[in-house]
Scaffold this active site. Structure first.
Site, mmCIF file in Angstrom:
data_model
loop_
_atom_site.group_PDB
_atom_site.id
_atom_site.type_symbol
_atom_site.label_atom_id
_atom_site.label_comp_id
_atom_site.label_asym_id
_atom_site.label_seq_id
_atom_site.Cartn_x
_atom_site.Cartn_y
_atom_site.Cartn_z
ATOM 1 N N HIS A 127 0.833 -1.202 0.000
ATOM 2 C CA HIS A 127 0.000 0.000 0.000
ATOM 3 C C HIS A 127 0.870 1.256 0.000
ATOM 4 O O HIS A 127 0.534 2.251 -0.656
ATOM 5 C CB HIS A 127 -0.916 -0.001 1.222
ATOM 6 C CG HIS A 127 -1.802 -1.205 1.308
ATOM 7 N ND1 HIS A 127 -2.848 -1.416 0.444
ATOM 8 C CD2 HIS A 127 -1.776 -2.276 2.148
ATOM 9 C CE1 HIS A 127 -3.453 -2.560 0.758
ATOM 10 N NE2 HIS A 127 -2.811 -3.107 1.782
ATOM 11 N N ARG A 409 11.459 15.179 17.684
ATOM 12 C CA ARG A 409 12.402 14.089 17.952
ATOM 13 C C ARG A 409 12.567 13.158 16.755
ATOM 14 O O ARG A 409 13.599 12.492 16.637
ATOM 15 C CB ARG A 409 11.935 13.270 19.166
ATOM 16 C CG ARG A 409 12.065 13.970 20.492
ATOM 17 C CD ARG A 409 11.932 12.986 21.637
ATOM 18 N NE ARG A 409 10.665 12.277 21.611
ATOM 19 C CZ ARG A 409 9.567 12.668 22.246
ATOM 20 N NH1 ARG A 409 9.586 13.793 22.947
ATOM 21 N NH2 ARG A 409 8.464 11.947 22.188
ATOM 22 N N ASN A 412 14.156 14.919 12.139
ATOM 23 C CA ASN A 412 15.539 14.887 11.686
ATOM 24 C C ASN A 412 16.378 14.284 12.807
ATOM 25 O O ASN A 412 16.885 14.990 13.671
ATOM 26 C CB ASN A 412 16.014 16.295 11.330
ATOM 27 C CG ASN A 412 17.386 16.321 10.692
ATOM 28 O OD1 ASN A 412 18.157 15.371 10.809
ATOM 29 N ND2 ASN A 412 17.713 17.396 10.013
ATOM 30 N N HIS A 416 18.895 15.938 15.628
ATOM 31 C CA HIS A 416 18.359 15.755 16.979
ATOM 32 C C HIS A 416 19.355 15.032 17.876
ATOM 33 O O HIS A 416 19.514 15.389 19.053
ATOM 34 C CB HIS A 416 17.044 14.978 16.917
ATOM 35 C CG HIS A 416 16.528 14.581 18.264
ATOM 36 N ND1 HIS A 416 16.793 13.339 18.828
ATOM 37 C CD2 HIS A 416 15.789 15.253 19.181
ATOM 38 C CE1 HIS A 416 16.240 13.276 20.022
ATOM 39 N NE2 HIS A 416 15.615 14.406 20.265
ATOM 40 N N TYR A 424 21.810 19.234 25.080
ATOM 41 C CA TYR A 424 20.857 18.904 26.153
ATOM 42 C C TYR A 424 21.497 18.024 27.229
ATOM 43 O O TYR A 424 21.378 18.299 28.428
ATOM 44 C CB TYR A 424 19.642 18.209 25.548
ATOM 45 C CG TYR A 424 18.606 17.801 26.568
ATOM 46 C CD1 TYR A 424 17.709 18.731 27.089
ATOM 47 C CD2 TYR A 424 18.527 16.479 27.015
ATOM 48 C CE1 TYR A 424 16.758 18.360 28.018
ATOM 49 C CE2 TYR A 424 17.582 16.104 27.944
ATOM 50 C CZ TYR A 424 16.702 17.044 28.443
ATOM 51 O OH TYR A 424 15.766 16.670 29.374
ATOM 52 N N LYS A 436 15.562 19.999 33.091
ATOM 53 C CA LYS A 436 15.208 19.712 31.708
ATOM 54 C C LYS A 436 14.791 20.957 30.951
ATOM 55 O O LYS A 436 15.052 21.076 29.747
ATOM 56 C CB LYS A 436 14.084 18.677 31.660
ATOM 57 C CG LYS A 436 14.481 17.301 32.142
ATOM 58 C CD LYS A 436 13.329 16.314 31.974
ATOM 59 C CE LYS A 436 13.753 14.913 32.410
ATOM 60 N NZ LYS A 436 12.651 13.933 32.233
ATOM 61 N N SER A 447 18.890 25.821 17.751
ATOM 62 C CA SER A 447 18.347 25.326 16.483
ATOM 63 C C SER A 447 17.669 26.445 15.700
ATOM 64 O O SER A 447 17.859 26.572 14.484
ATOM 65 C CB SER A 447 17.362 24.191 16.765
ATOM 66 O OG SER A 447 16.883 23.639 15.564
ATOM 67 N N HIS A 451 18.847 27.940 12.000
ATOM 68 C CA HIS A 451 17.912 27.901 10.876
ATOM 69 C C HIS A 451 17.775 29.294 10.252
ATOM 70 O O HIS A 451 17.804 29.456 9.025
ATOM 71 C CB HIS A 451 16.529 27.411 11.344
ATOM 72 C CG HIS A 451 16.405 25.920 11.381
ATOM 73 N ND1 HIS A 451 16.834 25.164 12.440
ATOM 74 C CD2 HIS A 451 15.886 25.040 10.478
ATOM 75 C CE1 HIS A 451 16.586 23.886 12.200
ATOM 76 N NE2 HIS A 451 16.021 23.780 11.013
#
Length: 542
Positions: A127, A409, A412, A416, A424, A436, A447, A451
């Site tokens: 499919h 997540r 990419n 990541h 992180y 966190k 990021s 960009h």
């Protein structure tokens, strides 16, 4: 003889009496019943009917309950089997991190031999192969539409090649800049080796000065590497596609160098030689070179490798890559450029702006999908096959995401993983332990900045739409959608991605052509930071 005759007489007498009783019973049956007897007979039949009806209902209910229990158990069994089959079949796509060893230590990236998800899905699910064929057919129809439009308007077939030719007109200069960047990258390995070897010979008092001096030089190198390529782009007036290639390669190299240094320095610092046969903690040059070309930006001394190179696989994926690039240039040449090229030369009209935006949604979405498929699937798989790089987990099933946290997540995985391990994880474990939120904010900020950095220098403008949508709205949506569990989360994600892609193409195209068509209002930094398409609107209002 007398006994026998007596016995026969008794039998005959008994038989006669039985015959009389039978005849009497038959006579009683043939006689009509009186009223009381009729009522008793009717009541008994009604009771028997009620009892039979009750028995029927009880039997049906019991059978229904048993059937429901059986069906429920069968469904649970099928779901269990299906879940086990799904987890066993696709476990390799999700178990890409090693388990946490301690409470303050986050999981590490684990490389293994596996195909990209689209590769396996197309091979296993007919499919999805049909859906792939539909997408190819749609793109072919769009190319035919472009050809018909070109011939009707210009009398010739352009098919996006004019935009392709102008966009890559200075590709030879791109190759030159790339070679220079790689030479400086090799210089980093040489300097890193000198630092490590000399450090093993120094006394403890001199090591701190030695380390700080080389750390300062490394920071200077990273800053210079971020400044020089954009300056070369600006001085040589490279077209946007060529500029984008240089900037993406620049950031790729910066991230790889950071990963290489960050991953090898701790083992070098903690190394203590006890025997002559101790293995040196300094990575070999072949490991470094392989890492610089491998389709990952997480450093390891060794990666899982495949046994051979499938040249047919390589050829097909490179062909798909160039076809997706051609499709993207066709979208720009057919829909985007004609829609916005006169922006600033005519009065602003809100209705026309809305029509322009909705005319950009479809090509913007196609550019978005082609960008993902061309870069993260075809290009990365082709390069991985050439290098026999085993782990092809460049993305996951982001198209099934119902929350933006999962989308970021899985969209990419290559980038990541770098953000997770070197930003992180370091913040969570070393800088601000167990916080966190600061780690997530840092990841989104870095990021979003890069960009915007690529788009801004590629188009020669500062219009922080990506910074606001990705670093602002995208960051907020991570928390707003984190508890969504229904299918509407996936619908919302696709709606926002499609409309957002159209908005990005719309606003950046407006600003790009406004800086060509509209006059400057300032001769200082304000001309750079204030969007020109807004100033065009102010002029129209006057």
């Amino acid at each position: 003889m007398e006994c026998k005759e007596l016995n026969d007489g008794l039998h005959q007498r008994i038989k006669q009496e039985k015959m009389i009783e039978v005849n009497k019973v038959n006579e009683d049956k043939n006689q009509p019943l009186n009223n009381n007897e009729k009522i008793k007979t009717t009541m008994s039949i009604k009771q028997i009917h009620e009892q039979m009806q009750k028995l029927r209902e009880d039997t049906i209910n019991q059978v229904d309950e048993h059937l429901q229990d059986m069906v429920s158990k069968m469904v649970e069994g099928i779901q269990y089997i299906d879940k086990n089959n799904y987890e066993s079949r696709y476990e390799k796509y999700y178990n890409d991190k090693k388990k946490v060893v301690e409470g303050d230590v986050l999981a590490e990236k684990e490389f293994q031999v596996r195909n990209s998800m689209i590769t396996d899905l197309c091979n296993e699910v007919n499919h999805l192969r049909a859906l792939y064929n539909i997408c190819v057919t749609v793109l072919f129809i769009l190319i035919v539409n472009t050809a018909v439009n070109d011939y009707a308007t210009t009398g010739s077939l352009q098919l996006g090649f004019i935009t392709l030719k102008s966009g890559f007109s200075k590709f030879s200069f791109v190759i030159t800049v790339w070679l220079l960047m790689m030479m400086f990258t090799i210089g980093v390995y040489i300097a890193h080796t000198i630092w490590a070897q000399k450090r093993m010979e120094l006394s403890p008092k001199s090591i701190k000065i030695w380390d700080n001096s080389w750390l300062f030089l490394f920071v200077i190198y990273q800053i210079a590497f971020l400044i020089i390529p954009p300056k070369l782009i600006m001085n040589n007036d490279l077209p946007p596609p060529c500029s984008c290639i240089i900037l993406m390669e620049q950031l790729r190299i910066v991230m790889k160098i950071h990963a290489f240094v960050r991953s090898t320095v701790p083992s070098i610092i903690s190394y203590k030689s006890h025997t002559e046969n101790d293995k040196s903690p300094i990575p070999g040059f072949s490991n470094f070179i392989y890492f610089m070309f491998a389709p990952t930006i997480v450093y390891r001394d060794n990666y899982p490798r495949t046994k051979e190179i499938r040249w047919g696989f390589v050829t097909w994926h490179f062909f798909e890559f160039f076809m997706t690039v051609h499709c993207m240039t066709s979208m720009f040449e057919r829909w985007v450029i004609p829609t916005y090229k006169n922006y600033g030369l005519e009065p602003f009209n809100l209705q026309k702006f809305i029509l322009r935006y909705f005319n950009t949604v479809l090509p913007g979405s196609i550019i978005f999908i082609c960008g993902f498929y061309g870069l993260l699937h075809t290009w990365m798989n082709a390069c991985a096959e050439l290098l026999r790089f085993g782990d092809r987990l460049f993305y996951k099933d982001w198209w099934n995401s119902i929350t933006y946290a999962r989308y970021y997540r899985t969209w990419n995985v290559v980038v990541h993983d770098w953000l997770y391990i070197y930003i992180y994880k370091d913040i969570y474990e070393k800088i601000v332990p167990r916080n966190k939120l600061i780690g997530i904010c840092s990841v989104f900020f870095i990021s979003a900045i890069f960009h915007e950095y690529i788009i801004g220098f590629s188009l020669r403008l500062f219009c922080p739409i990506m910074l606001l949508t990705f670093g602002g709205m995208g960051f907020a949506l991570v928390f707003l959608t984190r508890h969504v569990t229904s299918v509407f989360g996936n619908i919302f994600m696709w709606f926002s991605l499609i409309t957002g892609s159209g908005l990005l193409v719309c606003l950046y195209s407006m600003e790009y052509f406004a800086r060509i068509n509209c006059q400057k209002h300032y001769d200082n930094i304000y001309d750079l930071i204030i969007p020109r398409f807004v100033l065009c609107y102010v002029d129209d209002m006057r």
